[in-house]
Design an enzyme around this catalytic site. Structure first.
Site, PDB file in Angstrom:
ATOM      1  N   GLU A 239       0.824  -1.211   0.000  1.00  0.00           N
ATOM      2  CA  GLU A 239       0.000   0.000   0.000  1.00  0.00           C
ATOM      3  C   GLU A 239       0.855   1.256   0.000  1.00  0.00           C
ATOM      4  OE1 GLU A 239      -3.741   0.079   2.142  1.00  0.00           O
ATOM      5  OE2 GLU A 239      -3.099   1.925   3.143  1.00  0.00           O
ATOM      6  N   ARG A 265      -1.435  33.010 -19.027  1.00  0.00           N
ATOM      7  CA  ARG A 265      -1.885  34.049 -18.105  1.00  0.00           C
ATOM      8  C   ARG A 265      -0.856  35.177 -18.057  1.00  0.00           C
ATOM      9  NH1 ARG A 265      -5.989  36.614 -15.434  1.00  0.00           N
ATOM     10  NH2 ARG A 265      -5.481  37.049 -13.254  1.00  0.00           N
ATOM     11  N   GLN A 276      10.343  35.001 -12.599  1.00  0.00           N
ATOM     12  CA  GLN A 276      11.265  34.033 -12.015  1.00  0.00           C
ATOM     13  C   GLN A 276      10.689  33.294 -10.811  1.00  0.00           C
ATOM     14  OE1 GLN A 276      14.326  33.426 -13.554  1.00  0.00           O
ATOM     15  NE2 GLN A 276      14.151  31.583 -12.290  1.00  0.00           N
TER      16      GLN A 276
END
Length: 376
Positions: A239, A265, A276
Protein backbone atom coordinates in the site's frame (compact mmCIF):
# COMPACT_ATOMS: atom_id res chain seq x y z
CA UNK A 1 20.81 0.39 -13.78
CA UNK A 2 18.04 1.19 -16.24
CA UNK A 3 15.49 3.88 -15.39
CA UNK A 4 13.51 3.59 -18.62
CA UNK A 5 10.24 1.70 -19.08
CA UNK A 6 10.13 -1.30 -21.38
CA UNK A 7 8.09 -1.06 -24.57
CA UNK A 8 5.34 -3.17 -23.00
CA UNK A 9 5.29 -1.08 -19.81
CA UNK A 10 5.02 2.11 -21.86
CA UNK A 11 2.16 0.69 -23.96
CA UNK A 12 0.29 -0.41 -20.84
CA UNK A 13 0.85 3.00 -19.24
CA UNK A 14 -0.40 4.84 -22.32
CA UNK A 15 -3.49 2.62 -22.58
CA UNK A 16 -4.55 3.12 -18.97
CA UNK A 17 -3.87 6.85 -19.14
CA UNK A 18 -6.18 7.19 -22.14
CA UNK A 19 -8.88 4.89 -20.75
CA UNK A 20 -8.88 6.62 -17.35
CA UNK A 21 -10.95 9.52 -18.66
CA UNK A 22 -13.94 7.18 -18.52
CA UNK A 23 -13.57 6.96 -14.74
CA UNK A 24 -14.50 10.59 -14.12
CA UNK A 25 -17.78 11.30 -12.26
CA UNK A 26 -20.88 11.13 -14.45
CA UNK A 27 -23.92 11.70 -12.20
CA UNK A 28 -24.84 11.01 -8.58
CA UNK A 29 -22.11 9.71 -6.25
CA UNK A 30 -23.90 6.40 -5.64
CA UNK A 31 -24.36 5.63 -9.31
CA UNK A 32 -20.85 6.83 -10.13
CA UNK A 33 -19.40 4.61 -7.45
CA UNK A 34 -21.10 1.47 -8.75
CA UNK A 35 -20.53 2.04 -12.44
CA UNK A 36 -16.94 3.17 -12.10
CA UNK A 37 -15.94 0.20 -9.95
CA UNK A 38 -16.85 -2.11 -12.80
CA UNK A 39 -14.90 0.07 -15.22
CA UNK A 40 -11.83 -0.18 -12.99
CA UNK A 41 -12.24 -3.95 -12.87
CA UNK A 42 -12.30 -4.09 -16.69
CA UNK A 43 -9.09 -2.05 -16.75
CA UNK A 44 -7.47 -4.51 -14.32
CA UNK A 45 -7.03 -2.09 -11.42
CA UNK A 46 -8.87 -4.08 -8.73
CA UNK A 47 -6.94 -7.32 -9.36
CA UNK A 48 -3.70 -6.07 -10.90
CA UNK A 49 -1.29 -7.62 -8.39
CA UNK A 50 -2.91 -11.07 -8.31
CA UNK A 51 -1.77 -14.06 -10.42
CA UNK A 52 -3.85 -14.83 -13.48
CA UNK A 53 -4.84 -18.26 -12.16
CA UNK A 54 -6.80 -16.46 -9.43
CA UNK A 55 -8.45 -14.01 -11.83
CA UNK A 56 -5.96 -11.15 -11.62
CA UNK A 57 -3.68 -9.46 -14.13
CA UNK A 58 -0.51 -11.12 -12.82
CA UNK A 59 1.45 -7.88 -12.44
CA UNK A 60 4.28 -7.25 -9.99
CA UNK A 61 4.56 -4.24 -7.71
CA UNK A 62 6.29 -1.95 -10.22
CA UNK A 63 3.89 -2.70 -13.06
CA UNK A 64 0.93 -2.32 -10.71
CA UNK A 65 2.23 1.06 -9.54
CA UNK A 66 2.63 2.16 -13.16
CA UNK A 67 -0.98 1.17 -13.80
CA UNK A 68 -2.23 3.34 -10.94
CA UNK A 69 0.07 6.23 -11.86
CA UNK A 70 -1.13 6.17 -15.47
CA UNK A 71 -4.79 6.08 -14.46
CA UNK A 72 -4.26 9.05 -12.16
CA UNK A 73 -2.35 11.08 -14.73
CA UNK A 74 -5.11 10.36 -17.23
CA UNK A 75 -7.65 12.02 -14.96
CA UNK A 76 -9.29 9.23 -12.97
CA UNK A 77 -10.85 10.43 -9.74
CA UNK A 78 -8.30 10.26 -6.91
CA UNK A 79 -10.82 8.98 -4.38
CA UNK A 80 -11.98 6.23 -6.69
CA UNK A 81 -8.41 5.08 -7.33
CA UNK A 82 -7.80 5.18 -3.58
CA UNK A 83 -10.81 2.90 -3.09
CA UNK A 84 -9.37 0.42 -5.59
CA UNK A 85 -5.95 0.62 -3.95
CA UNK A 86 -7.33 0.01 -0.46
CA UNK A 87 -9.26 -2.97 -1.85
CA UNK A 88 -6.26 -4.48 -3.63
CA UNK A 89 -3.30 -3.76 -1.38
CA UNK A 90 -4.84 -3.85 2.11
CA UNK A 91 -7.33 -6.67 1.48
CA UNK A 92 -6.80 -8.74 -1.65
CA UNK A 93 -3.03 -9.10 -1.20
CA UNK A 94 -3.40 -10.43 2.40
CA UNK A 95 -5.94 -13.00 1.16
CA UNK A 96 -3.56 -14.01 -1.63
CA UNK A 97 -0.50 -14.31 0.61
CA UNK A 98 -1.95 -15.63 3.86
CA UNK A 99 -5.30 -17.39 3.29
CA UNK A 100 -5.71 -21.15 3.10
CA UNK A 101 -5.75 -22.49 -0.50
CA UNK A 102 -9.48 -23.22 -0.40
CA UNK A 103 -10.18 -19.73 0.94
CA UNK A 104 -8.14 -18.13 -1.83
CA UNK A 105 -10.06 -20.14 -4.41
CA UNK A 106 -13.37 -19.07 -2.88
CA UNK A 107 -12.60 -15.36 -2.55
CA UNK A 108 -10.07 -14.15 -5.11
CA UNK A 109 -12.01 -14.57 -8.37
CA UNK A 110 -14.88 -12.38 -7.16
CA UNK A 111 -12.48 -9.83 -5.67
CA UNK A 112 -10.48 -9.56 -8.89
CA UNK A 113 -13.47 -9.44 -11.24
CA UNK A 114 -15.08 -6.49 -9.48
CA UNK A 115 -18.03 -8.57 -8.32
CA UNK A 116 -16.94 -8.06 -4.71
CA UNK A 117 -15.50 -5.02 -2.97
CA UNK A 118 -13.19 -5.40 0.02
CA UNK A 119 -12.83 -3.08 3.02
CA UNK A 120 -9.78 -2.68 5.26
CA UNK A 121 -10.87 -2.76 8.92
CA UNK A 122 -7.82 -1.99 11.05
CA UNK A 123 -8.21 1.54 12.46
CA UNK A 124 -10.22 1.99 15.67
CA UNK A 125 -11.52 5.06 17.50
CA UNK A 126 -8.61 4.82 19.97
CA UNK A 127 -6.05 3.01 17.78
CA UNK A 128 -4.96 4.91 14.69
CA UNK A 129 -1.20 4.88 14.33
CA UNK A 130 -0.80 2.57 17.35
CA UNK A 131 -2.13 -0.62 15.75
CA UNK A 132 -0.50 -2.80 18.42
CA UNK A 133 -3.24 -2.00 20.95
CA UNK A 134 -6.51 -3.00 19.35
CA UNK A 135 -9.64 -2.96 21.50
CA UNK A 136 -11.43 -5.32 19.11
CA UNK A 137 -11.09 -8.86 20.45
CA UNK A 138 -11.38 -12.33 18.94
CA UNK A 139 -12.37 -15.02 21.44
CA UNK A 140 -11.62 -18.64 20.61
CA UNK A 141 -14.70 -20.88 20.34
CA UNK A 142 -15.37 -24.23 18.78
CA UNK A 143 -14.58 -24.00 15.07
CA UNK A 144 -13.51 -20.37 14.99
CA UNK A 145 -13.60 -17.02 16.77
CA UNK A 146 -16.13 -14.49 18.05
CA UNK A 147 -15.23 -10.90 17.14
CA UNK A 148 -16.29 -7.96 19.33
CA UNK A 149 -15.42 -4.32 18.76
CA UNK A 150 -15.68 -1.31 16.46
CA UNK A 151 -13.53 -0.30 13.52
CA UNK A 152 -13.50 3.28 12.22
CA UNK A 153 -12.55 4.93 8.94
CA UNK A 154 -12.97 1.62 7.12
CA UNK A 155 -12.19 2.36 3.47
CA UNK A 156 -15.00 0.94 1.31
CA UNK A 157 -16.75 0.02 4.57
CA UNK A 158 -20.32 1.01 3.63
CA UNK A 159 -20.23 -0.89 0.33
CA UNK A 160 -17.82 -3.79 0.98
CA UNK A 161 -18.73 -7.44 0.55
CA UNK A 162 -15.69 -8.65 2.51
CA UNK A 163 -13.67 -7.14 5.35
CA UNK A 164 -10.06 -7.86 6.20
CA UNK A 165 -9.95 -7.08 9.89
CA UNK A 166 -7.62 -7.45 12.84
CA UNK A 167 -8.39 -8.29 16.46
CA UNK A 168 -6.55 -9.00 19.69
CA UNK A 169 -6.37 -12.71 20.46
CA UNK A 170 -3.73 -12.55 23.20
CA UNK A 171 -3.54 -9.28 25.18
CA UNK A 172 -0.18 -10.31 26.61
CA UNK A 173 1.21 -11.51 23.29
CA UNK A 174 2.84 -8.27 22.14
CA UNK A 175 3.73 -8.51 18.44
CA UNK A 176 2.05 -11.93 18.34
CA UNK A 177 -1.10 -10.79 20.12
CA UNK A 178 -3.28 -9.98 17.07
CA UNK A 179 -4.84 -12.12 14.38
CA UNK A 180 -6.13 -11.24 10.90
CA UNK A 181 -9.48 -12.41 9.52
CA UNK A 182 -11.44 -12.26 6.26
CA UNK A 183 -15.07 -11.66 7.25
CA UNK A 184 -18.16 -11.72 5.00
CA UNK A 185 -20.46 -8.71 5.14
CA UNK A 186 -23.51 -10.91 5.81
CA UNK A 187 -21.93 -12.58 8.86
CA UNK A 188 -24.34 -12.42 11.84
CA UNK A 189 -23.18 -9.76 14.28
CA UNK A 190 -21.46 -7.56 11.66
CA UNK A 191 -23.00 -4.13 11.08
CA UNK A 192 -21.60 -1.72 8.48
CA UNK A 193 -22.28 1.94 9.25
CA UNK A 194 -23.35 4.75 6.97
CA UNK A 195 -20.76 6.65 4.89
CA UNK A 196 -18.85 9.34 6.73
CA UNK A 197 -19.33 12.90 5.48
CA UNK A 198 -15.79 13.52 4.22
CA UNK A 199 -14.31 16.53 2.44
CA UNK A 200 -11.65 14.56 0.58
CA UNK A 201 -11.40 11.36 -1.46
CA UNK A 202 -15.18 11.39 -1.50
CA UNK A 203 -15.54 8.64 -4.12
CA UNK A 204 -14.04 6.24 -1.57
CA UNK A 205 -16.82 5.73 0.93
CA UNK A 206 -15.63 5.12 4.50
CA UNK A 207 -17.47 4.30 7.71
CA UNK A 208 -17.64 2.30 10.91
CA UNK A 209 -17.90 -1.47 11.06
CA UNK A 210 -19.12 -3.04 14.31
CA UNK A 211 -18.68 -6.63 15.43
CA UNK A 212 -21.00 -8.05 18.09
CA UNK A 213 -20.14 -11.69 18.79
CA UNK A 214 -19.53 -12.08 15.08
CA UNK A 215 -18.51 -15.67 14.35
CA UNK A 216 -15.59 -16.20 11.95
CA UNK A 217 -14.67 -19.79 11.07
CA UNK A 218 -11.10 -21.07 11.32
CA UNK A 219 -10.71 -21.21 7.56
CA UNK A 220 -11.11 -17.41 7.42
CA UNK A 221 -8.05 -16.76 9.60
CA UNK A 222 -5.31 -15.14 7.52
CA UNK A 223 -1.96 -16.67 8.37
CA UNK A 224 -1.71 -18.35 11.75
CA UNK A 225 -3.29 -17.09 14.97
CA UNK A 226 -1.03 -14.35 16.33
CA UNK A 227 0.34 -13.32 12.92
CA UNK A 228 -1.90 -10.30 12.49
CA UNK A 229 0.97 -7.81 12.67
CA UNK A 230 2.89 -9.74 10.02
CA UNK A 231 -0.14 -9.77 7.73
CA UNK A 232 -0.73 -6.05 8.23
CA UNK A 233 2.89 -4.97 7.76
CA UNK A 234 3.18 -7.07 4.61
CA UNK A 235 0.10 -5.41 3.16
CA UNK A 236 1.49 -1.99 4.09
CA UNK A 237 4.61 -2.60 1.99
CA UNK A 238 2.32 -2.82 -1.04
CA UNK A 239 0.00 0.00 0.00
CA UNK A 240 2.72 2.49 0.93
CA UNK A 241 4.38 1.99 -2.43
CA UNK A 242 1.88 1.04 -5.15
CA UNK A 243 -1.08 3.05 -3.87
CA UNK A 244 0.96 6.24 -3.66
CA UNK A 245 1.67 6.04 -7.38
CA UNK A 246 -1.78 7.66 -7.57
CA UNK A 247 -0.20 10.83 -6.22
CA UNK A 248 2.60 10.71 -8.80
CA UNK A 249 -0.04 10.81 -11.51
CA UNK A 250 -1.91 13.57 -9.72
CA UNK A 251 1.24 15.70 -9.49
CA UNK A 252 2.07 15.13 -13.16
CA UNK A 253 -1.42 16.26 -14.08
CA UNK A 254 -1.26 19.34 -11.84
CA UNK A 255 2.14 20.39 -13.15
CA UNK A 256 0.88 20.12 -16.71
CA UNK A 257 -2.10 22.31 -15.90
CA UNK A 258 0.12 24.86 -14.18
CA UNK A 259 2.53 25.01 -17.12
CA UNK A 260 -0.37 25.65 -19.51
CA UNK A 261 -1.77 28.31 -17.18
CA UNK A 262 1.45 30.30 -16.74
CA UNK A 263 2.14 30.26 -20.48
CA UNK A 264 -1.20 31.93 -21.18
CA UNK A 265 -1.88 34.05 -18.10
CA UNK A 266 -0.43 37.57 -18.10
CA UNK A 267 0.29 39.83 -15.15
CA UNK A 268 2.35 43.03 -14.97
CA UNK A 269 2.51 43.05 -18.76
CA UNK A 270 4.28 39.68 -18.93
CA UNK A 271 3.42 36.02 -19.06
CA UNK A 272 3.44 34.38 -15.63
CA UNK A 273 5.97 31.93 -17.11
CA UNK A 274 8.44 34.80 -17.51
CA UNK A 275 8.34 35.68 -13.80
CA UNK A 276 11.27 34.03 -12.01
CA UNK A 277 9.40 33.22 -8.76
CA UNK A 278 6.75 31.37 -10.79
CA UNK A 279 9.38 29.44 -12.76
CA UNK A 280 11.20 28.58 -9.52
CA UNK A 281 8.00 27.24 -8.00
CA UNK A 282 7.35 25.01 -10.99
CA UNK A 283 10.94 23.77 -10.91
CA UNK A 284 10.47 22.75 -7.27
CA UNK A 285 7.26 20.96 -8.18
CA UNK A 286 9.06 18.94 -10.85
CA UNK A 287 11.96 18.17 -8.50
CA UNK A 288 9.62 16.82 -5.82
CA UNK A 289 7.73 14.69 -8.33
CA UNK A 290 10.78 13.09 -9.91
CA UNK A 291 12.46 12.47 -6.54
CA UNK A 292 9.38 10.72 -5.21
CA UNK A 293 8.97 8.76 -8.44
CA UNK A 294 12.52 7.38 -8.22
CA UNK A 295 12.06 6.36 -4.59
CA UNK A 296 8.70 4.72 -5.27
CA UNK A 297 9.98 2.73 -8.23
CA UNK A 298 13.02 1.67 -6.19
CA UNK A 299 10.67 0.46 -3.43
CA UNK A 300 8.52 -1.49 -5.90
CA UNK A 301 11.59 -3.08 -7.46
CA UNK A 302 12.66 -4.25 -4.01
CA UNK A 303 9.29 -5.94 -3.51
CA UNK A 304 9.47 -7.60 -6.92
CA UNK A 305 13.01 -8.86 -6.35
CA UNK A 306 12.26 -10.31 -2.92
CA UNK A 307 14.51 -7.88 -1.07
CA UNK A 308 13.72 -6.24 2.26
CA UNK A 309 12.18 -3.02 0.93
CA UNK A 310 11.14 -1.51 4.28
CA UNK A 311 13.53 1.46 4.13
CA UNK A 312 12.72 2.31 0.52
CA UNK A 313 8.98 1.93 1.09
CA UNK A 314 9.01 4.29 4.08
CA UNK A 315 11.10 6.87 2.22
CA UNK A 316 8.88 6.62 -0.86
CA UNK A 317 5.67 7.02 1.12
CA UNK A 318 7.07 10.00 3.01
CA UNK A 319 8.48 11.74 -0.07
CA UNK A 320 5.47 11.21 -2.34
CA UNK A 321 2.83 12.17 0.21
CA UNK A 322 4.62 15.32 1.36
CA UNK A 323 5.26 16.25 -2.28
CA UNK A 324 1.59 15.75 -3.13
CA UNK A 325 0.52 18.22 -0.46
CA UNK A 326 3.21 20.79 -1.31
CA UNK A 327 2.57 20.58 -5.05
CA UNK A 328 -1.20 20.95 -4.71
CA UNK A 329 -0.68 24.06 -2.56
CA UNK A 330 1.83 25.43 -5.08
CA UNK A 331 -0.74 24.87 -7.82
CA UNK A 332 -3.24 26.87 -5.76
CA UNK A 333 -0.76 29.75 -5.48
CA UNK A 334 -0.09 29.69 -9.21
CA UNK A 335 -3.80 29.77 -10.07
CA UNK A 336 -4.43 32.50 -7.50
CA UNK A 337 -8.09 33.31 -6.91
CA UNK A 338 -9.17 30.81 -9.55
CA UNK A 339 -7.89 28.01 -7.33
CA UNK A 340 -10.83 28.59 -5.00
CA UNK A 341 -13.44 28.23 -7.74
CA UNK A 342 -14.72 24.68 -8.00
CA UNK A 343 -14.86 24.85 -11.80
CA UNK A 344 -11.04 24.77 -11.95
CA UNK A 345 -10.74 21.70 -9.71
CA UNK A 346 -7.60 22.91 -7.92
CA UNK A 347 -9.22 23.08 -4.48
CA UNK A 348 -10.40 19.49 -4.95
CA UNK A 349 -6.82 18.39 -5.64
CA UNK A 350 -5.66 20.12 -2.45
CA UNK A 351 -8.34 18.33 -0.45
CA UNK A 352 -7.50 14.94 -1.99
CA UNK A 353 -3.76 15.39 -1.42
CA UNK A 354 -3.98 16.51 2.21
CA UNK A 355 -4.93 13.10 3.73
CA UNK A 356 -1.97 11.37 2.06
CA UNK A 357 0.35 12.34 4.90
CA UNK A 358 -1.99 10.65 7.40
CA UNK A 359 -3.36 7.38 6.00
CA UNK A 360 -1.16 4.27 5.59
CA UNK A 361 1.00 5.57 8.42
CA UNK A 362 1.60 9.26 9.11
CA UNK A 363 4.70 11.12 7.97
CA UNK A 364 5.99 10.96 11.54
CA UNK A 365 5.54 7.18 11.54
CA UNK A 366 7.49 6.93 8.27
CA UNK A 367 10.33 8.95 9.79
CA UNK A 368 10.39 6.57 12.76
CA UNK A 369 10.57 3.60 10.39
CA UNK A 370 13.41 5.22 8.44
CA UNK A 371 15.31 5.93 11.65
CA UNK A 372 14.80 2.32 12.78
CA UNK A 373 16.17 1.01 9.50
CA UNK A 374 19.21 3.24 10.07
CA UNK A 375 19.85 1.47 13.36
CA UNK A 376 18.78 4.32 15.64
Amino acid sequence: MDFSLSAEQQRRYDRIRTAARELLPESSPAEFRKNSWQKMAVLGLVGAAVPQEHGGAGLGALDTALLYEGASEGGADTGLLFAAGAHLFACVRPVLEFALPQTREALLPALCSGEWIAGNAMTEPDAGSDVSRLATTATRVDGGYLLDGTKSFVSNGPVADLYVTYATTDPAGGYFGTTAFAVDRDSPGLVAGEPLDKSALTACQAGEVRFDRCFVPDERVLGSPGQGQLVFQTSMLWERSCLFAIYLGQQERLIGRCVDHVRNRRQFGRRLADLQPVADRLADMRLRLESGRLLLRRACTGIDEGQDPALWVAMAKLAVSEAAVATSLDAARIFGGRAFLTEYGIEEQVRDAAPSTTFSGTSDIQRQLIAREMGL
